[in-house]
Structure formats: C-alpha cells, structure tokens
Design a protein around this motif. Structure first.
Motif, PDB file in Angstrom:
ATOM      1  N   HIS A  12      -8.871  -3.990  -4.230  1.00 33.92           N
ATOM      2  CA  HIS A  12      -9.353  -2.740  -3.640  1.00 33.92           C
ATOM      3  C   HIS A  12     -10.210  -1.935  -4.605  1.00 33.92           C
ATOM      4  N   ARG A  68       1.428  -6.380  -6.113  1.00 34.51           N
ATOM      5  CA  ARG A  68       0.739  -5.127  -5.793  1.00 34.51           C
ATOM      6  C   ARG A  68      -0.449  -4.918  -6.728  1.00 34.51           C
ATOM      7  N   SER A  69      -0.256  -5.248  -7.999  1.00 41.89           N
ATOM      8  CA  SER A  69      -1.352  -5.120  -8.961  1.00 41.89           C
ATOM      9  C   SER A  69      -2.533  -6.004  -8.571  1.00 41.89           C
ATOM     10  N   HIS A  91       0.803  -1.220   0.000  1.00 46.41           N
ATOM     11  CA  HIS A  91       0.000   0.000   0.000  1.00 46.41           C
ATOM     12  C   HIS A  91       0.837   1.272   0.000  1.00 46.41           C
ATOM     13  N   HIS A 104      -3.379  -6.997  -5.580  1.00 42.80           N
ATOM     14  CA  HIS A 104      -4.066  -6.466  -4.404  1.00 42.80           C
ATOM     15  C   HIS A 104      -4.826  -5.187  -4.728  1.00 42.80           C
ATOM     16  N   MET A 105      -4.284  -4.360  -5.601  1.00 46.91           N
ATOM     17  CA  MET A 105      -5.002  -3.143  -5.979  1.00 46.91           C
ATOM     18  C   MET A 105      -6.277  -3.466  -6.750  1.00 46.91           C
TER      19      MET A 105
END
Length: 219
Positions: free
Chosen positions: A185, A178-179, A165, A181-182
């Motif tokens: 979100h 990260r992609s 984050h 998890h984003m």
C-alpha cells in the motif's frame, strides 16, 4: 476524493484518507451493492460453502473430497495473486477503464481503513466464485468440495485482508504478513500481490523486500 479520481501510476504514494469513503456512484443504494459490508459477504458465501459440501457427499470417498477441497483452496490463492496483480492493478489512465479501476480497487488504496472498500466487490467475487464452481463442477465434473475449498479460500482472504487493515496483530506471523501488505500500500503497489498467500510473490518475483536500515547502507 471524488468519484472522478483518476487511476494512479505504479509506486503510488498519494494522500491516504481515513474513515469511510464517499459513494463511488450517484445512488447510495447502488454504492452499497457495489461495496458491501463484511457481514453481507459472510452471509452470501457461507451458505455456498455449506451447500457445496452437502451436495458433494457421496461423490467420492472422504479423503478424495478433502483433497479436492485443498485443490480448490490452492486454486483460490492463485486467483487471489493473479487477480490482484493483473485485474485490480490494471490502471488505465483515463476513460471508463480508469473509472472502473477506481471503483473496484483504487478507492481501497485511497481509503484503506474503510471496511466496505476492503472487501472484494460482489461485481468480482460473485463471478469468480460462481464461474469457478460452474466450470469445475459443472463442465469439469469435479466434486463440489473443490468449489467449497475455493469459496472458503476467497472468504478467508476477504476477512484476513480486512483484519490486516483494521486490527493490530499480536503474533509475529500476523505482524509480518501485515507488514508485507502495508508495503504494497505505502511503498510499491506494483509488488506484494499475495495477501493471504505471499509465497506466490516469492515464486513469481514480486516480493517486496524489507528496506535496509540506514546503518546497513553505510557499511
């Protein structure tokens, strides 16, 4: 957003706030117990890992202890996935359940860059870690390295989640994670529950596939 914010429906794409979130309860000191600073989490659970390793010495040979630690870590990854999917994303529409959901996880979706809201609340982390160590090592008579592996998995997850984050990953692997998890979100919060262990999403059918490019849709 006030503490009365209702639970969100699936596929939520509401406004995301940057910076620190307001207190979730009326007392600031209590808010700082419900959502702690990342350093506090490290200070709480690092000694637990060390104690589990120390008191497990002599319970079995070295490789067996390592194996039980690995089993504890894998058990954590399943806790991460199912806890995120079933507990943190159980979203009642109103009442105490909606309020509790917002306190434990909803506020993180509204304020994803607030470090304290990106760390699992001690209301959940302490019972999960303590309960697992007690059940596995106390009732189940497993070596305490199982608890060390589980606690290490939890602490690694919390710091990894915070990193995704707040940081800008450089490596291809970290950018990919990260992609994923984003997407959870900002595209579909009913999928993508494995943060440090996204392979469980593949296994249990909740992976968030990359959206095709516009020129791919035209072909």
């Amino acid at each position: 957003m006030t503490s009365q914010t209702p639970a969100r429906p699936g596929n939520y794409k509401g406004a995301v706030r940057r910076g620190s979130a307001p207190a979730v309860v009326g007392w600031r000191w209590l808010d700082h117990l419900i959502h702690v600073h990342p350093v506090t989490t490290v200070a709480m659970f690092t000694p637990v890992i060390a104690a589990c390793v120390w008191f497990s010495l002599g319970e079995a040979d070295g490789w067996a202890l390592v194996g039980w630690a690995a089993a504890g870590y894998v058990t954590w990854t399943l806790s991460e996935y199912w806890g995120h999917r079933i507990v943190l994303h159980y979203e009642p529409e109103k009442g105490f359940g909606a309020r509790l959901h917002y306190i434990l996880h909803g506020i993180h979706h509204d304020y994803p860059t607030d470090p304290r809201r990106s760390i699992l609340s001690p209301l959940l982390s302490i019972p999960m870690v303590g309960g697992t160590i007690y059940l596995a090592s106390g009732l189940g008579s497993l070596p305490l390295t199982f608890g060390a592996g589980y606690t290490f998995g939890y602490l690694s997850y919390d710091l990894f989640h915070l990193y995704l984050h707040l940081a800008t990953p450089k490596s291809r692997l970290m950018r990919h994670l990260r992609s994923l998890h984003m997407r959870h979100h900002f595209r579909d919060d009913t999928k993508g529950f494995g943060i440090s262990a996204p392979y469980w999403d593949e296994l249990f059918g909740t992976s968030i596939a990359r959206q095709p490019r516009s020129n791919d849709l035209a072909t």
